[in-house]
Scaffold this active site. Sequence first.
Site, short mmCIF file in Angstrom:
data_model
loop_
_atom_site.label_atom_id
_atom_site.label_comp_id
_atom_site.label_asym_id
_atom_site.label_seq_id
_atom_site.Cartn_x
_atom_site.Cartn_y
_atom_site.Cartn_z
N ARG A 93 49.10 54.37 62.79
CA ARG A 93 49.06 53.59 64.04
C ARG A 93 50.45 53.59 64.65
NH1 ARG A 93 46.42 47.69 64.76
NH2 ARG A 93 44.61 49.06 64.88
N HIS A 133 41.42 54.47 70.06
CA HIS A 133 41.28 53.88 68.72
C HIS A 133 39.94 54.36 68.14
CE1 HIS A 133 41.58 51.28 65.38
NE2 HIS A 133 41.88 50.13 65.96
N LYS A 141 65.78 54.11 61.06
CA LYS A 141 67.05 54.86 61.05
C LYS A 141 67.06 55.97 62.10
CE LYS A 141 67.49 54.51 56.01
NZ LYS A 141 67.40 55.32 54.77
N ARG A 158 42.92 44.25 60.10
CA ARG A 158 41.66 44.90 59.75
C ARG A 158 41.77 46.41 59.55
NH1 ARG A 158 40.60 40.34 62.03
NH2 ARG A 158 42.31 41.03 63.31
N THR A 159 42.43 47.08 60.50
CA THR A 159 42.41 48.54 60.43
C THR A 159 43.10 49.02 59.16
OG1 THR A 159 42.36 48.63 62.83
CG2 THR A 159 42.92 50.67 61.69
C1 NCD Z 1 42.22 46.30 68.05
C2 NCD Z 1 43.41 47.22 68.26
O1 NCD Z 1 44.32 47.28 67.43
O2 NCD Z 1 43.40 47.90 69.29
N1 NCD Z 1 42.21 45.73 66.78
C3 NCD Z 1 41.60 46.41 65.75
O3 NCD Z 1 42.02 47.48 65.38
N2 NCD Z 1 40.52 45.87 65.23
C4 NCD Z 1 42.03 45.33 69.13
C5 NCD Z 1 43.17 44.44 69.54
O4 NCD Z 1 44.26 44.49 68.99
O5 NCD Z 1 42.96 43.65 70.46
#
Ligand code: NCD
Length: 305
Positions: A101, A129, A80, A51-52
Site C-alpha cells: 500500500r 484498491h 532514508k 483490515r487490509t
Molecule cells: C479503504 C481504503 O484504504 O481505501 N479501507 C480499506 O482498505 N478497507 C477505505 C478508506 O480508507 O476509507
Amino acid sequence: MRHLIDIMDLSVSEIDEMIAVAKDIIAKPEEYCEKCKGKKLATLFFEPSTRTRLSFEAAMYELGGNVLGFSEAQSSSAAKGESVADTIRTVGAYADIIAMRHPKEGAPVVASAKSTVPVINAGDGGHNHPTQTLTDLLTISREKGRLDNMTVGLCGDLKFGRTVHSLITAMSRYQNVKFVLIAPEELRIPEYLKQEVLVKNNMDFVETTDLESAMPELDILYMTRVQRERFFNEQDYLRLKDSYILTPDKLNNAKADLAILHPLPRVNEISVAVDEDPRARYFEQVLNGKYIRMALILKLLAEAK
Ligand code: NCD
C-alpha cells in the site's frame, strides 16, 4: 510474472473463479490450511491500514504460510530515501509474494515492473484498491447470489475513494447493473472514470446529491468515508465530512433485502444504531476480505511457479 495492480488485470471469469474458491474455503477451511506451507508473504504498508494488512496476514497464516513486513513508511528504509523500486527488489529476495500500500498513485505498478515476485496493490493513493473490490464482490455475491441485475448506490467521497473507483470498474462488466452515484458536488466521481468506464460501456447511471430519494430503488448501498488525507485543505474537509450520515430513520423506505456495505474504517457516515439493522453487512464484509485474499494468494502463487 502475474501481479494484481488494477481490478481489470483479472478477467470476469477469473474473478468468478476466485469467488468460488473463497466460498469453498469458507465451507472447508481445513482443506486449505497447508496450501502455502513454506511460503512467505511480505506486507509493505507505506500508509495506515487495519483490515487490509491484517486480513492479508491472517489469510497467509490460515494457508499455513508465514508473514513479514512493515506497517509504516517511517520504520522502513523509505525514511532514508530508498526508492520503491529498490525496496521491492530487496523484499523479493526474502518473500514469495508482496502486498503493498502506498500513498502515491501508480507506486505499485512501478514496483511490479522491478519485482521478481507477484505484487498486489493494497491501495495506491486515491486511485485503486482491487483487493477491497474482490472483497466487495464476494460480499455482494454471498448476500445476493449474483453480481448482475441490480442497482448499486455509492455514497460519500466518490472523488478520492479508491475503493469506489475499483468497484465501479469491476461491476461495469456485469449485465444490467445500474449505479446511483450519491455525492456532494465537489466529491463526484472523477471525470476520467465517468468517461472511460461508465459512458464508454454504456452503463446506466445517475448522479445525485440526495441519498434519501435514491434509497427505495437500491439493492446495495455502499457508504464511504470522506478521505481526509487526500484533501488539500482542512477547511474543505470539515465542511464536507458530514455530508451524509446514515441513520435508522433514513432506511425506512429502503428495500427489505437491501445490503449496506462500507469498506471501513467508518468515521461518522453510518450511525452505530444502524449496526443493529440486519441489512447492515459491513462486518460480514470484513470477514470476506480474509477469504478472498486467501483465494488471491493461492492463484498468484500457483501462476508464479
Ligand atoms: C479503504 C481504503 O484504504 O481505501 N479501507 C480499506 O482498505 N478497507 C477505505 C478508506 O480508507 O476509507
